[in-house]
Design an enzyme around this catalytic site. Sequence first.
Site, mmCIF file in Angstrom:
data_model
loop_
_atom_site.group_PDB
_atom_site.id
_atom_site.type_symbol
_atom_site.label_atom_id
_atom_site.label_comp_id
_atom_site.label_asym_id
_atom_site.label_seq_id
_atom_site.Cartn_x
_atom_site.Cartn_y
_atom_site.Cartn_z
ATOM 1 N N ASN A 1 0.921 -1.207 0.146
ATOM 2 C CA ASN A 1 -0.147 0.142 0.102
ATOM 3 C C ASN A 1 0.952 1.446 0.024
ATOM 4 O O ASN A 1 0.612 2.027 -0.544
ATOM 5 C CB ASN A 1 -1.131 -0.058 1.196
ATOM 6 C CG ASN A 1 -2.128 -0.941 1.010
ATOM 7 O OD1 ASN A 1 -2.134 -1.798 0.182
ATOM 8 N ND2 ASN A 1 -3.365 -0.320 1.601
ATOM 9 N N GLU B 1 1.774 1.476 -3.174
ATOM 10 C CA GLU B 1 0.617 1.931 -4.165
ATOM 11 C C GLU B 1 0.268 3.742 -4.121
ATOM 12 O O GLU B 1 0.128 4.205 -4.977
ATOM 13 C CB GLU B 1 -0.822 1.343 -3.461
ATOM 14 C CG GLU B 1 -2.063 1.718 -3.916
ATOM 15 C CD GLU B 1 -3.259 1.108 -3.095
ATOM 16 O OE1 GLU B 1 -3.328 -0.193 -3.085
ATOM 17 O OE2 GLU B 1 -4.028 1.426 -2.392
HETATM 18 C C1 6PG Z 1 -5.846 -2.738 -1.985
HETATM 19 C C2 6PG Z 1 -5.906 -1.492 -1.494
HETATM 20 C C3 6PG Z 1 -6.885 -1.466 -0.248
HETATM 21 C C4 6PG Z 1 -7.588 -0.271 0.091
HETATM 22 C C5 6PG Z 1 -6.541 0.695 0.440
HETATM 23 C C6 6PG Z 1 -7.012 2.231 0.364
HETATM 24 O O1 6PG Z 1 -4.553 -3.212 -2.068
HETATM 25 O O2 6PG Z 1 -6.801 -3.583 -2.507
HETATM 26 O O3 6PG Z 1 -4.731 -0.999 -1.016
HETATM 27 O O4 6PG Z 1 -6.285 -2.229 0.540
HETATM 28 O O5 6PG Z 1 -8.207 0.435 -1.188
HETATM 29 O O6 6PG Z 1 -6.454 0.455 1.704
HETATM 30 O O7 6PG Z 1 -6.243 3.071 1.093
HETATM 31 P P1 6PG Z 1 -6.344 4.569 1.394
HETATM 32 O O8 6PG Z 1 -7.749 4.766 1.800
HETATM 33 O O9 6PG Z 1 -5.363 4.693 2.394
HETATM 34 O O10 6PG Z 1 -5.984 5.128 0.084
#
Ligand code: 6PG
Length: 509
Positions: free
Chosen positions: A214, A217
């Site tokens: 993440n 990400e």
């Molecule tokens: C995933 C995403 C998921 C979620 C995030 C969003 O891998 O499927 O990362 O875990 O969408 O937690 O995180 P934020 O709200 O902090 O952007």
Amino acid sequence: MTQDEVLCDIGFIGLGVMGKNLVLNLADNGYNIAAFDLCAEKIQAVIEQDRLENTTDNARVFGCSSYTELLSQLKAPHLIVLSVPAGAPVDQVCENLIGAGVQPDDIVIDTGNSLWVDTVAREQKYKSNFHLFSSAVSGGEVGARFGPSLMPSGSPYAWTRIKPIWEAISAKVDSTTGKPIERSKPGQIISEGEPCAAYIGPAGAGHYVKMVHNGIEYADMQIICEAYHILNAGLGLSANEIADIFAKWNDGVLDSYLMEISVEVLRHKSVDTGTTLVDLILDKAGQKGTGLWTAMSSLEVGCPAPTIAQAVYARSISSFKELRIQASTTLYGPVLAELSSEEKQEYITQLHDAIYCAKMCAYAQGFQLMKLAAKEHGWSLNFASIAKIWRAGCIIRATFLQSITQAFDRNENLDNLLLDNFFAEQLSERQLNWRKAVCGATMFGIPNGALSSALSYYDSLRSETLPANLLQGQRDFFGAHTFERIDKADGKKYHVQWSTSQRETIVIE
Ligand code: 6PG
């Protein structure tokens, strides 16, 4: 088949968007599910959805109205999957299961975005009651339905039982091309290809790896957002024109799920106004915490991850909308000359390379962080395998992950991804464009913290000499913190009486 005739394979608790889709995915793969949620409508919704999507003659999802009923509907030892919000709700459900009679050989899998230290503590806390296993899930609602990337960790006993199920429901990759195998229809199952589910290690390791996923990400998203901002506010291109550029980029080395969805977001028209929706979305970013946890962990472990941290800061500063409106009237940026269309084209090429280079740095930061954390916590992480399970199903899936897999296949002990020959060459070929893009954005007055922090990271990493010599002198000056000398034996500490005429260096034993 009715519920009375057969016991279910899996109990499922938490039927929100992710939970509901994981249930349907499990059902497609031949598992019967006893499903429970505190909200009766959610139970009804998953049963109805299953009825619509079920291509077999048998019912596959059975609703339960209590924890006790859920356990009574399961084959023993019970296998129960949780899809509830991270934090207190996980403990609440665990306590309720204990109250309902969960057994020591039962397995409870937490699939939420739990903080990894909570998972370690929970495994200990509940070890006399049941096996707490964790399996982070990435891929959002579509991934959950048609194949997520799964990062399981915990007791090997539990993994033996979970493995075939997880491998069945996960995304699959073509082993030759490294590309995802498409699955998008209810009832469709994919039995060939490499599953995006691999055992990560002991309790907490899987959630740590998902946390870093993440963090990457966040960085990946911020890099794309900065490119959008530069093209929009710096070059004056519309959302649609930027979507065209991103779509073209998505055909090459920048091919990724996040680039692909950015194109769709940029092209989307508001139903209300008929105009581009992204222009109407308030520029205040939300966050649930996993990026922040990654940045905090990088500081604790002492592993530089400036592009990930910068992505968290970028979300924070975006949330100060009122302050930014106020500052925009008093703090001035540069006055820009209009670029010619040739200059714009040249800049767009430079920006492409800047995105690619910054992205390589963000992944290098994430993988080095996992390496150092693994050392600190005694985990034996397989980085080629982690890169492999991120090639499909998850949010950061990208063509690029195949190159990372190959880098760790070539050298499993790689200290930093950028030292792999492939990445070193890619960076050296494109670094000049990267520098020009960062200079350009800076001269436009457009914030580019992710692109520029990555460049600074690259330049720091490749610098044999950094100015920490002066810093050590400063520390010794005001705090007698000592320093080492490059012309003397390693490990010897020195201190100077800086403010006196006495200039000799004193050796500290
Ligand atoms: C995933 C995403 C998921 C979620 C995030 C969003 O891998 O499927 O990362 O875990 O969408 O937690 O995180 P934020 O709200 O902090 O952007």
